[in-house]
Design a protein around this motif. Structure first.
Motif, PDB file in Angstrom:
ATOM      1  N   LYS A  96       0.865  -1.182   0.000  1.00  0.00           N
ATOM      2  CA  LYS A  96       0.000   0.000   0.000  1.00  0.00           C
ATOM      3  C   LYS A  96       0.896   1.225   0.000  1.00  0.00           C
ATOM      4  CE  LYS A  96      -3.800  -2.381   0.723  1.00  0.00           C
ATOM      5  NZ  LYS A  96      -4.657  -2.737  -0.350  1.00  0.00           N
ATOM      6  N   GLU A  97       0.493   2.243  -0.755  1.00  0.00           N
ATOM      7  CA  GLU A  97       1.287   3.464  -0.865  1.00  0.00           C
ATOM      8  C   GLU A  97       0.460   4.647  -0.367  1.00  0.00           C
ATOM      9  OE1 GLU A  97       2.565   5.737  -4.721  1.00  0.00           O
ATOM     10  OE2 GLU A  97       3.823   3.953  -4.447  1.00  0.00           O
ATOM     11  N   PHE A  98       1.071   5.450   0.500  1.00  0.00           N
ATOM     12  CA  PHE A  98       0.422   6.638   1.041  1.00  0.00           C
ATOM     13  C   PHE A  98       1.273   7.844   0.665  1.00  0.00           C
ATOM     14  CE2 PHE A  98      -0.444   3.004   3.697  1.00  0.00           C
ATOM     15  CZ  PHE A  98      -1.818   3.029   3.812  1.00  0.00           C
ATOM     16  N   ARG A  99       0.635   8.885   0.166  1.00  0.00           N
ATOM     17  CA  ARG A  99       1.361  10.101  -0.227  1.00  0.00           C
ATOM     18  C   ARG A  99       1.162  11.164   0.846  1.00  0.00           C
ATOM     19  NH1 ARG A  99       2.629   9.756  -5.820  1.00  0.00           N
ATOM     20  NH2 ARG A  99       1.666   7.911  -6.686  1.00  0.00           N
ATOM     21  N   LEU A 100       2.261  11.812   1.231  1.00  0.00           N
ATOM     22  CA  LEU A 100       2.176  12.896   2.202  1.00  0.00           C
ATOM     23  C   LEU A 100       1.668  14.152   1.518  1.00  0.00           C
ATOM     24  CD1 LEU A 100       5.433  12.386   4.283  1.00  0.00           C
ATOM     25  CD2 LEU A 100       3.176  11.412   4.647  1.00  0.00           C
ATOM     26  N   ALA A 101       1.026  15.023   2.290  1.00  0.00           N
ATOM     27  CA  ALA A 101       0.412  16.231   1.729  1.00  0.00           C
ATOM     28  C   ALA A 101       1.445  17.195   1.154  1.00  0.00           C
ATOM     29  CB  ALA A 101      -0.421  16.933   2.790  1.00  0.00           C
ATOM     30  N   SER A 102       2.631  17.260   1.746  1.00  0.00           N
ATOM     31  CA  SER A 102       3.664  18.156   1.228  1.00  0.00           C
ATOM     32  C   SER A 102       4.986  17.388   1.146  1.00  0.00           C
ATOM     33  CB  SER A 102       3.806  19.395   2.115  1.00  0.00           C
ATOM     34  OG  SER A 102       4.150  19.023   3.429  1.00  0.00           O
ATOM     35  N   PRO A 103       5.853  17.798   0.214  1.00  0.00           N
ATOM     36  CA  PRO A 103       7.138  17.103   0.052  1.00  0.00           C
ATOM     37  C   PRO A 103       7.969  17.152   1.335  1.00  0.00           C
ATOM     38  CG  PRO A 103       6.749  18.600  -1.772  1.00  0.00           C
ATOM     39  CD  PRO A 103       5.698  18.887  -0.740  1.00  0.00           C
ATOM     40  N   LEU A 104       8.689  16.089   1.564  1.00  0.00           N
ATOM     41  CA  LEU A 104       9.495  15.953   2.773  1.00  0.00           C
ATOM     42  C   LEU A 104      10.728  15.139   2.422  1.00  0.00           C
ATOM     43  CD1 LEU A 104       9.479  16.010   6.060  1.00  0.00           C
ATOM     44  CD2 LEU A 104       8.648  13.683   5.801  1.00  0.00           C
ATOM     45  N   VAL A 105      11.840  15.507   3.013  1.00  0.00           N
ATOM     46  CA  VAL A 105      13.030  14.662   2.931  1.00  0.00           C
ATOM     47  C   VAL A 105      13.186  14.003   4.288  1.00  0.00           C
ATOM     48  CG1 VAL A 105      15.521  14.602   2.652  1.00  0.00           C
ATOM     49  CG2 VAL A 105      14.152  16.038   1.156  1.00  0.00           C
ATOM     50  N   CYS A 106      13.114  12.683   4.294  1.00  0.00           N
ATOM     51  CA  CYS A 106      13.261  11.916   5.531  1.00  0.00           C
ATOM     52  C   CYS A 106      14.755  11.736   5.795  1.00  0.00           C
ATOM     53  CB  CYS A 106      12.573  10.563   5.387  1.00  0.00           C
ATOM     54  SG  CYS A 106      12.768   9.500   6.815  1.00  0.00           S
ATOM     55  N   HIS A 107      15.196  12.183   6.961  1.00  0.00           N
ATOM     56  CA  HIS A 107      16.607  12.035   7.314  1.00  0.00           C
ATOM     57  C   HIS A 107      16.866  10.692   7.994  1.00  0.00           C
ATOM     58  CE1 HIS A 107      17.208  16.108   6.021  1.00  0.00           C
ATOM     59  NE2 HIS A 107      16.302  16.532   6.858  1.00  0.00           N
ATOM     60  N   HIS A 108      15.944  10.275   8.841  1.00  0.00           N
ATOM     61  CA  HIS A 108      16.072   8.970   9.507  1.00  0.00           C
ATOM     62  C   HIS A 108      14.709   8.507   9.995  1.00  0.00           C
ATOM     63  CE1 HIS A 108      20.426   8.611   9.634  1.00  0.00           C
ATOM     64  NE2 HIS A 108      20.477   9.879   9.951  1.00  0.00           N
ATOM     65  N   VAL A 109      14.451   7.206   9.880  1.00  0.00           N
ATOM     66  CA  VAL A 109      13.308   6.594  10.547  1.00  0.00           C
ATOM     67  C   VAL A 109      13.807   6.190  11.930  1.00  0.00           C
ATOM     68  CG1 VAL A 109      11.735   4.624  10.588  1.00  0.00           C
ATOM     69  CG2 VAL A 109      12.190   5.815   8.438  1.00  0.00           C
ATOM     70  N   MET A 110      13.170   6.719  12.955  1.00  0.00           N
ATOM     71  CA  MET A 110      13.621   6.459  14.320  1.00  0.00           C
ATOM     72  C   MET A 110      13.079   5.138  14.853  1.00  0.00           C
ATOM     73  SD  MET A 110      15.450   9.022  14.311  1.00  0.00           S
ATOM     74  CE  MET A 110      16.195   8.926  15.903  1.00  0.00           C
ATOM     75  N   GLN A 111      11.788   4.893  14.618  1.00  0.00           N
ATOM     76  CA  GLN A 111      11.194   3.640  15.054  1.00  0.00           C
ATOM     77  C   GLN A 111       9.898   3.398  14.292  1.00  0.00           C
ATOM     78  OE1 GLN A 111      10.102   3.605  19.190  1.00  0.00           O
ATOM     79  NE2 GLN A 111       9.092   5.570  19.083  1.00  0.00           N
ATOM     80  N   ALA A 112       9.529   2.131  14.205  1.00  0.00           N
ATOM     81  CA  ALA A 112       8.261   1.735  13.606  1.00  0.00           C
ATOM     82  C   ALA A 112       7.722   0.586  14.451  1.00  0.00           C
ATOM     83  CB  ALA A 112       8.456   1.297  12.165  1.00  0.00           C
ATOM     84  N   TYR A 113       6.439   0.621  14.728  1.00  0.00           N
ATOM     85  CA  TYR A 113       5.848  -0.465  15.502  1.00  0.00           C
ATOM     86  C   TYR A 113       4.353  -0.557  15.211  1.00  0.00           C
ATOM     87  CZ  TYR A 113       4.764   3.359  18.786  1.00  0.00           C
ATOM     88  OH  TYR A 113       4.331   4.526  19.352  1.00  0.00           O
ATOM     89  N   GLU A 114       3.780  -1.690  15.620  1.00  0.00           N
ATOM     90  CA  GLU A 114       2.360  -1.946  15.427  1.00  0.00           C
ATOM     91  C   GLU A 114       1.660  -1.896  16.773  1.00  0.00           C
ATOM     92  OE1 GLU A 114       1.882  -5.779  13.604  1.00  0.00           O
ATOM     93  OE2 GLU A 114       3.482  -5.382  12.170  1.00  0.00           O
ATOM     94  N   VAL A 115       0.458  -1.361  16.766  1.00  0.00           N
ATOM     95  CA  VAL A 115      -0.401  -1.387  17.944  1.00  0.00           C
ATOM     96  C   VAL A 115      -1.681  -2.089  17.511  1.00  0.00           C
ATOM     97  CG1 VAL A 115      -1.651  -0.016  19.646  1.00  0.00           C
ATOM     98  CG2 VAL A 115       0.563   0.787  18.794  1.00  0.00           C
TER      99      VAL A 115
END
Length: 141
Positions: A96-115
């Motif tokens: 699945k692909e989600f587009r952000l409302a405005s352009p962004l440069v991601c410098h680092h993903v800090m964490q990802a988790y499921e709830v």
């Protein structure tokens, strides 16, 4: 042209236990991903990369990346084959692909988790990242 990203997973004996690929219109930076028990999560930033000065040793990698406000920033969620979800409320079998409302440069993903929602078994994905809508520059002294 499309680019291919392949995920490899290994067991404790370092034997390949799973691999899967996805095609994207551009490659995310290597540290722009999250991993949860059921998903790979990629952040495909709105950037351009001029590889020539980097390849020639004229500039460091960071100075060759520029924000491209005409591109979308995308968050791509890919179900992991190794840990499929067996829930009546989740039908996550394709990316699945989600587009952000405005352009962004991601410098680092800090964490990802499921709830997981205890009432219906559905999952919420949480992704904490550091990003900006500008590219900071370092001025050498």
């Amino acid at each position: 042209t499309t680019k291919q990203v392949t995920f490899y997973e290994y067991d404790r004996s370092f034997q390949l236990s799973s691999s899967q690929s996805i095609s994207l219109d551009r490659i995310p930076l290597i540290h722009d991903f999250g991993l949860t028990p059921h998903f790979y999560i990629l952040v495909v930033s709105a950037y351009d990369f001029d590889s020539v000065p980097y390849t020639m040793g004229q500039k460091p990698l960071f100075e060759c990346v520029t924000l491209n406000p005409s591109q979308d920033t995308k968050i791509v969620v890919i179900p992991r084959k190794k840990y499929p979800i067996s829930s009546k409320t989740i039908k996550a079998t394709v990316p699945k692909e989600f587009r952000l409302a405005s352009p962004l440069v991601c410098h680092h993903v800090m964490q990802a988790y499921e709830v997981q929602n205890e009432r219906d078994g559905s999952f919420n994905l949480v992704l904490d990242l550091v990003g900006s809508n500008t590219m900071p520059r370092v001025n050498p002294t």
